[in-house]
Enzyme design. Structure first.
Site, short mmCIF file in Angstrom:
data_model
loop_
_atom_site.label_atom_id
_atom_site.label_comp_id
_atom_site.label_asym_id
_atom_site.label_seq_id
_atom_site.Cartn_x
_atom_site.Cartn_y
_atom_site.Cartn_z
N ARG A 20 -6.47 3.56 -15.41
CA ARG A 20 -6.44 4.31 -14.15
C ARG A 20 -7.02 5.72 -14.25
O ARG A 20 -7.78 6.13 -13.38
CB ARG A 20 -5.02 4.34 -13.57
CG ARG A 20 -4.48 2.95 -13.22
CD ARG A 20 -3.15 3.00 -12.47
NE ARG A 20 -3.31 3.56 -11.15
CZ ARG A 20 -3.04 4.80 -10.81
NH1 ARG A 20 -2.50 5.63 -11.68
NH2 ARG A 20 -3.27 5.23 -9.60
N CYS A 39 -14.70 4.80 -28.01
CA CYS A 39 -15.96 5.55 -28.13
C CYS A 39 -16.61 5.77 -26.77
O CYS A 39 -17.69 5.24 -26.47
CB CYS A 39 -16.91 4.79 -29.04
SG CYS A 39 -16.14 4.43 -30.61
N GLU A 40 -15.92 6.47 -25.89
CA GLU A 40 -16.46 6.86 -24.59
C GLU A 40 -15.81 8.18 -24.21
O GLU A 40 -14.60 8.33 -24.36
CB GLU A 40 -16.07 5.85 -23.49
CG GLU A 40 -16.53 4.45 -23.76
CD GLU A 40 -17.06 3.76 -22.51
OE1 GLU A 40 -17.31 4.45 -21.50
OE2 GLU A 40 -17.23 2.55 -22.58
N GLU A 83 3.85 -6.75 1.51
CA GLU A 83 3.32 -7.09 0.18
C GLU A 83 3.26 -5.86 -0.72
O GLU A 83 2.19 -5.50 -1.22
CB GLU A 83 1.90 -7.66 0.31
CG GLU A 83 1.76 -8.85 1.23
CD GLU A 83 0.29 -9.17 1.55
OE1 GLU A 83 -0.59 -8.32 1.33
OE2 GLU A 83 0.05 -10.29 2.03
N GLY A 127 3.21 -3.68 -3.94
CA GLY A 127 3.02 -3.86 -5.38
C GLY A 127 3.49 -2.61 -6.09
O GLY A 127 4.58 -2.53 -6.65
N ARG A 128 2.64 -1.57 -5.99
CA ARG A 128 2.85 -0.33 -6.72
C ARG A 128 4.24 0.27 -6.50
O ARG A 128 4.86 0.77 -7.43
CB ARG A 128 1.79 0.67 -6.25
CG ARG A 128 1.69 1.93 -7.06
CD ARG A 128 0.75 2.93 -6.37
NE ARG A 128 -0.51 2.35 -5.97
CZ ARG A 128 -1.62 2.37 -6.69
NH1 ARG A 128 -1.63 2.95 -7.86
NH2 ARG A 128 -2.73 1.81 -6.23
N TYR A 184 -0.70 -1.60 -12.12
CA TYR A 184 -2.13 -1.50 -12.45
C TYR A 184 -2.34 -0.89 -13.84
O TYR A 184 -3.30 -0.17 -14.08
CB TYR A 184 -2.89 -0.74 -11.35
CG TYR A 184 -2.62 -1.33 -9.99
CD1 TYR A 184 -3.17 -2.57 -9.64
CD2 TYR A 184 -1.76 -0.72 -9.08
CE1 TYR A 184 -2.89 -3.15 -8.42
CE2 TYR A 184 -1.46 -1.30 -7.85
CZ TYR A 184 -2.03 -2.51 -7.52
OH TYR A 184 -1.74 -3.10 -6.32
N GLY A 229 0.75 -1.24 0.00
CA GLY A 229 0.00 0.00 0.00
C GLY A 229 0.79 1.29 0.00
O GLY A 229 0.19 2.37 -0.12
N TYR A 273 -10.09 5.82 -11.78
CA TYR A 273 -9.84 6.45 -10.49
C TYR A 273 -9.64 7.96 -10.61
O TYR A 273 -9.28 8.61 -9.62
CB TYR A 273 -8.57 5.90 -9.84
CG TYR A 273 -8.47 4.40 -9.70
CD1 TYR A 273 -9.37 3.68 -8.91
CD2 TYR A 273 -7.44 3.71 -10.33
CE1 TYR A 273 -9.24 2.31 -8.77
CE2 TYR A 273 -7.31 2.33 -10.19
CZ TYR A 273 -8.21 1.64 -9.41
OH TYR A 273 -8.07 0.29 -9.27
#
Ligand SMILES: *Cc1c(COP(=O)(O)O)cnc(C)c1O
Length: 421
Positions: free
Chosen positions: A314, A346-347, A275, A277-278, A375, A239, A318
């Site tokens: 992302r 197309c969004e 743990e 990750g990022r 991610y 985290g 987010y």
């Protein structure tokens, strides 16, 4: 610090020019730096020494087997959240006794795969899961080592979609009920209770929430020991956040985080697992994309790229910020102008940045999204039947494609037309 920098006027990954990779591999693509992955892993091992510890890379942030082998060969453990990730860790040569299995909904089939292949521990998240795991282990004639993930009810002060340590989140058991749940775990025949697990969220930019959580874990360790449990391992989760907007953000460093761990739980005689990750993968990767068109809109110019939300979700998921830089180094003091940076999907949500100041860019120019290693590729999809983009790993002056771009034939061949149609 990372290993993406301008040299002779063009952006390099270590000693390789990204423009050279683009010529051979085509755009868009993800590019990872071995030196950055290695450096970030080592920052954690150094920060935790001399405590007995294992740094388990959270595979969900970046799961390419070549990346896992890079870290595994350095001695890293792996944190997996599915059978697929477990099998990736094994394919990278990581032994089972360095793999921890997290996740709120492990199936019996996933438990069986991990027990048969070898596992360091399951981080159990609920009583029904605990009972199921005991049954599966007994049926295989095995004993499953477990920690129980406790929810410490602290506010991680991060994006609501990635906060996991408040009592309203789906993760772990309430810390207030720990005694009861540990007592039941100790009675189940297929389990060996080895420790406690906690993970309060992702992209934390302050140490204080960690401190609150780890102090609660320290108290709980003493209490559970007094109740007869042999708590010998603490898994403190991942985290730690990274700076996405360079120059404006200064999240805590792994050394500060390590000092906090020593201060809060260092005297308990436990083996420590973390743990991350990022923090290992995030700044180890960039996404390289080409400008398809520059479209002059009303009051703004659109930079239409060949990368889209399906390649890097992302920003649309987010509202996340990624620094975007020109691959050809702009001249010092060059004028900047605001662009809306968008993809072809197309969004309207397919927008990477609004009114982002950038040097003047033209059709065919290359840009790089920084901090895209975590991610990024793992969350990509083939929405709009856009092929998953390749991943490239650089080491010193050489590189390899570690996942190739699928052909349209490969994509289409996965669909089948029933014979009654
Ligand atoms: C997502 C997750 C991690 C990794 O989080 P980062 O923010 O990438 O460090 C670690 N442990 C668990 C249980 C997770 O769900």
């Amino acid at each position: 610090m990372d290993h993406f920098a301008y040299r002779s006027g063009t952006l390099h990954a270590e000693d390789v020019a990204l423009a050279d990779i683009a010529r051979v591999v085509g755009t868009p693509f993800y590019c990872y730096s071995t030196a950055t992955l290695t450096r970030h892993y080592r920052l954690f091992t150094e920060a935790l020494s001399p405590l007995p510890h294992l740094v388990c890379f959270a595979i969900k942030s970046l799961s390419n087997v070549a990346v896992l082998k890079t870290l595994g060969d350095l001695g890293a453990g792996m944190d997996v959240v599915s059978a697929g990730e477990y099998l990736r860790a094994k394919a990278a040569g990581v032994p089972g006794d360095r793999i921890v299995f997290s996740g709120v909904g492990k199936t019996r089939e996933e438990m069986r795969i991990a027990l048969e292949g070898g596992i360091r521990q399951f981080n159990v998240e609920s009583e029904p899961e605990m009972r199921a795991l005991s049954e599966v282990a007994v049926s295989l004639g095995k004993v499953a080592p477990i920690t129980i993930r406790v929810n410490p009810d602290v506010d991680a002060r991060t994006h609501e979609k990635i906060a996991t340590g408040k009592s309203e989140n789906k993760f772990g058991i309430p810390i207030a009920r720990a005694s009861e749940v540990y007592a039941e775990a100790a009675r189940l025949p297929g389990l060996d209770v080895v420790g406690i697990d906690v993970h309060i969220g992702s992209q934390l930019t302050e140490l204080e929430p960690f401190e609150q959580a780890y102090l609660k874990v320290a108290d709980l360790t003493r209490r559970l020991r007094a109740e007869g449990h042999d708590i010998r391992r603490l898994d403190l989760g991942g985290g730690l956040g990274i700076p996405y907007a360079r120059g404006n953000e200064a999240p805590p460093l792994p050394t500060d985080y390590g000092a906090l761990i020593k201060r809060t739980v260092g005297d308990l005689g436990c083996e420590i697992e973390i743990e991350p990750g990022r923090l290992i993968s995030g700044n180890s990767g960039v996404l390289v994309s080409r400008v398809i068109y520059v479209k002059n809109g009303e009051g703004r110019d659109f930079l239409i790229l060949d990368a889209a939300m399906n390649d890097l979700v992302r920003p649309s998921m987010y509202g996340a910020h990624h620094d975007i830089v020109a691959v050809e180094e702009p001249v010092v003091g060059a004028d900047q102008q605001p662009y809306d940076v968008v993809g072809p999907v197309c969004e309207t949500g397919d927008t990477f940045a609004k009114a982002r100041p950038l040097p003047a860019l033209a059709e065919g120019d290359l840009v790089a999204f920084r901090s895209a290693g975590a991610y990024g590729a793992v969350m990509a999809s083939e929405y709009n039947t856009r092929p998953l983009i390749p991943e490239v790993l650089v080491k010193d002056d050489h590189y390899a494609v570690i996942r190739a771009r699928p052909t349209f034939d490969e994509i289409l061949s996965r669909d089948t037309i029933p014979d009654w149609l």
